[in-house]
Structures are given as C-alpha cells and as structure tokens.
Design a protein around this motif. Structure first.
Motif, PDB file in Angstrom:
ATOM      1  N   GLU A  27      -8.432  15.234   8.157  1.00 46.23           N
ATOM      2  CA  GLU A  27      -7.937  15.731   6.804  1.00 46.23           C
ATOM      3  C   GLU A  27      -8.054  14.225   5.993  1.00 46.23           C
ATOM      4  O   GLU A  27      -6.986  13.733   5.482  1.00 46.23           O
ATOM      5  CB  GLU A  27      -6.489  16.060   6.948  1.00 46.23           C
ATOM      6  CG  GLU A  27      -6.516  17.507   7.627  1.00 46.23           C
ATOM      7  CD  GLU A  27      -5.073  17.840   7.606  1.00 46.23           C
ATOM      8  OE1 GLU A  27      -4.184  17.593   8.434  1.00 46.23           O
ATOM      9  OE2 GLU A  27      -4.904  19.083   6.892  1.00 46.23           O
ATOM     10  N   SER A  28      -9.173  13.803   5.940  1.00 44.88           N
ATOM     11  CA  SER A  28      -9.545  12.297   5.245  1.00 44.88           C
ATOM     12  C   SER A  28     -10.496  12.814   4.338  1.00 44.88           C
ATOM     13  O   SER A  28     -11.492  13.369   4.464  1.00 44.88           O
ATOM     14  CB  SER A  28      -9.614  11.357   6.134  1.00 44.88           C
ATOM     15  OG  SER A  28     -10.800  11.468   6.700  1.00 44.88           O
ATOM     16  N   SER A  77      -0.619  10.354   3.326  1.00 42.89           N
ATOM     17  CA  SER A  77       0.040  10.901   2.351  1.00 42.89           C
ATOM     18  C   SER A  77       1.329  11.254   2.708  1.00 42.89           C
ATOM     19  O   SER A  77       2.234  11.002   2.347  1.00 42.89           O
ATOM     20  CB  SER A  77      -0.479  12.531   1.833  1.00 42.89           C
ATOM     21  OG  SER A  77       0.221  12.960   0.964  1.00 42.89           O
ATOM     22  N   ASP A  78       1.474  11.483   4.063  1.00 43.33           N
ATOM     23  CA  ASP A  78       2.725  11.955   4.640  1.00 43.33           C
ATOM     24  C   ASP A  78       3.708  10.679   5.116  1.00 43.33           C
ATOM     25  O   ASP A  78       4.960  11.013   5.038  1.00 43.33           O
ATOM     26  CB  ASP A  78       2.551  12.753   5.992  1.00 43.33           C
ATOM     27  CG  ASP A  78       1.892  14.180   5.674  1.00 43.33           C
ATOM     28  OD1 ASP A  78       2.055  14.678   4.811  1.00 43.33           O
ATOM     29  OD2 ASP A  78       1.593  14.765   6.763  1.00 43.33           O
ATOM     30  N   ALA A  79       3.081   9.700   5.101  1.00 39.43           N
ATOM     31  CA  ALA A  79       3.761   8.390   5.337  1.00 39.43           C
ATOM     32  C   ALA A  79       4.670   7.856   4.208  1.00 39.43           C
ATOM     33  O   ALA A  79       5.169   7.034   4.319  1.00 39.43           O
ATOM     34  CB  ALA A  79       2.831   7.485   6.204  1.00 39.43           C
ATOM     35  N   ARG A  80       3.949   8.257   2.948  1.00 39.81           N
ATOM     36  CA  ARG A  80       4.299   7.454   1.621  1.00 39.81           C
ATOM     37  C   ARG A  80       5.960   8.241   1.677  1.00 39.81           C
ATOM     38  O   ARG A  80       6.391   9.135   1.799  1.00 39.81           O
ATOM     39  CB  ARG A  80       3.678   8.132   0.368  1.00 39.81           C
ATOM     40  CG  ARG A  80       2.421   7.409   0.156  1.00 39.81           C
ATOM     41  CD  ARG A  80       1.859   7.798  -0.963  1.00 39.81           C
ATOM     42  NE  ARG A  80       1.688   9.173  -1.355  1.00 39.81           N
ATOM     43  CZ  ARG A  80       0.452   9.784  -1.540  1.00 39.81           C
ATOM     44  NH1 ARG A  80      -0.437   9.013  -1.650  1.00 39.81           N
ATOM     45  NH2 ARG A  80       0.481  10.955  -1.576  1.00 39.81           N
ATOM     46  N   SER A 114      -8.213   8.220   1.388  1.00 39.81           N
ATOM     47  CA  SER A 114      -7.044   9.080   1.489  1.00 39.81           C
ATOM     48  C   SER A 114      -6.886   9.915   2.833  1.00 39.81           C
ATOM     49  O   SER A 114      -8.013  10.275   3.158  1.00 39.81           O
ATOM     50  CB  SER A 114      -6.447   9.488   0.382  1.00 39.81           C
ATOM     51  OG  SER A 114      -5.202  10.293   0.365  1.00 39.81           O
ATOM     52  N   SER A 115      -5.861  10.099   3.446  1.00 38.52           N
ATOM     53  CA  SER A 115      -5.808  10.929   4.469  1.00 38.52           C
ATOM     54  C   SER A 115      -4.262  11.736   4.388  1.00 38.52           C
ATOM     55  O   SER A 115      -3.537  11.215   3.890  1.00 38.52           O
ATOM     56  CB  SER A 115      -6.021  10.358   5.662  1.00 38.52           C
ATOM     57  OG  SER A 115      -4.815   9.522   6.115  1.00 38.52           O
ATOM     58  N   ARG A 116      -4.414  12.896   5.161  1.00 37.55           N
ATOM     59  CA  ARG A 116      -3.085  13.598   5.157  1.00 37.55           C
ATOM     60  C   ARG A 116      -2.030  12.616   5.836  1.00 37.55           C
ATOM     61  O   ARG A 116      -0.786  12.507   5.366  1.00 37.55           O
ATOM     62  CB  ARG A 116      -3.160  14.993   6.108  1.00 37.55           C
ATOM     63  CG  ARG A 116      -1.831  15.672   6.297  1.00 37.55           C
ATOM     64  CD  ARG A 116      -1.228  16.379   5.253  1.00 37.55           C
ATOM     65  NE  ARG A 116      -2.144  17.225   4.573  1.00 37.55           N
ATOM     66  CZ  ARG A 116      -2.144  17.722   3.371  1.00 37.55           C
ATOM     67  NH1 ARG A 116      -1.265  17.569   2.366  1.00 37.55           N
ATOM     68  NH2 ARG A 116      -2.979  18.810   3.056  1.00 37.55           N
ATOM     69  N   SER A 117      -2.410  11.897   7.049  1.00 36.63           N
ATOM     70  CA  SER A 117      -1.299  10.923   7.500  1.00 36.63           C
ATOM     71  C   SER A 117      -0.822  10.078   6.403  1.00 36.63           C
ATOM     72  O   SER A 117       0.412   9.550   6.735  1.00 36.63           O
ATOM     73  CB  SER A 117      -1.891  10.423   8.849  1.00 36.63           C
ATOM     74  OG  SER A 117      -3.022   9.633   8.583  1.00 36.63           O
ATOM     75  N   LYS A 151       8.967   9.278  -0.386  1.00 32.13           N
ATOM     76  CA  LYS A 151       9.009  10.603  -1.288  1.00 32.13           C
ATOM     77  C   LYS A 151       9.672  10.209  -2.410  1.00 32.13           C
ATOM     78  O   LYS A 151      10.799   9.254  -2.320  1.00 32.13           O
ATOM     79  CB  LYS A 151      10.013  11.627  -0.536  1.00 32.13           C
ATOM     80  CG  LYS A 151       9.304  12.196   0.715  1.00 32.13           C
ATOM     81  CD  LYS A 151       8.086  12.559   0.475  1.00 32.13           C
ATOM     82  CE  LYS A 151       7.047  13.313   1.637  1.00 32.13           C
ATOM     83  NZ  LYS A 151       5.995  12.851   1.782  1.00 32.13           N
TER      84      LYS A 151
END
Length: 87
Positions: A57-58, A80-83, A75-78, A85
C-alpha cells in the motif's frame, strides 16, 4: 515525504554540503523506480516515474524538470497511519 538531491544542508567555503540522509534516500528511490518506464508528453520539460505497490500500500514518485531538477516522493498506508491526527 518529498526530497530532492538539489536540497543541501549548508554552504561551507563556497561549496555546498549535501544532506547525507537525503543522498541515501535518493539512491534508494532511484533503485526502487529504475524498472518503471519514464513517462511524460514533453520530456525536455517534465518527465516522471511512479510505482504503486498494492501489497505494501505504497506509492513512489520521481519527477525531473528541464533535465536537471529532481524530486522524489514516497507515501504508504503505514506512514499515513503513523501521522499524528489533527486536533
């Protein structure tokens, strides 16, 4: 994340000092994208490569303007999820 080998850390004694983590990341990005075709309708102005990996997912992207200014993005899902909120 966006990087460029044209971004420098500083200038010392009238010489640019490369940002070594950026240099290393550019080399990895170039290797990752080397098998992808170069695209662009007007390559003397703008050309690019990209690679999407469904398994990771990158998305990786590299662009070159006027045969001398390069940028790389990843960019990757991981990531994005680590940013953090927004509040």
């Amino acid at each position: 994340m966006v990087i460029s080998p044209d971004f420098y850390s500083t200038i010392e004694d009238d010489q640019v000092v490369e940002h070594q983590p950026t240099v290393d990341t550019v080399k990895i990005s170039q290797a990752y994208l080397q098998s992808e075709p170069v695209r662009g309708e007007n390559p003397s102005v703008f050309k690019y490569r990209f690679r999407y990996s469904p398994a990771e997912e990158s998305l990786a992207f590299a662009a070159q303007f006027y045969d001398f200014f390069d940028i790389y993005s990843y960019s990757s899902r991981s990531m994005s999820d680590a940013r953090p909120k927004a509040q």
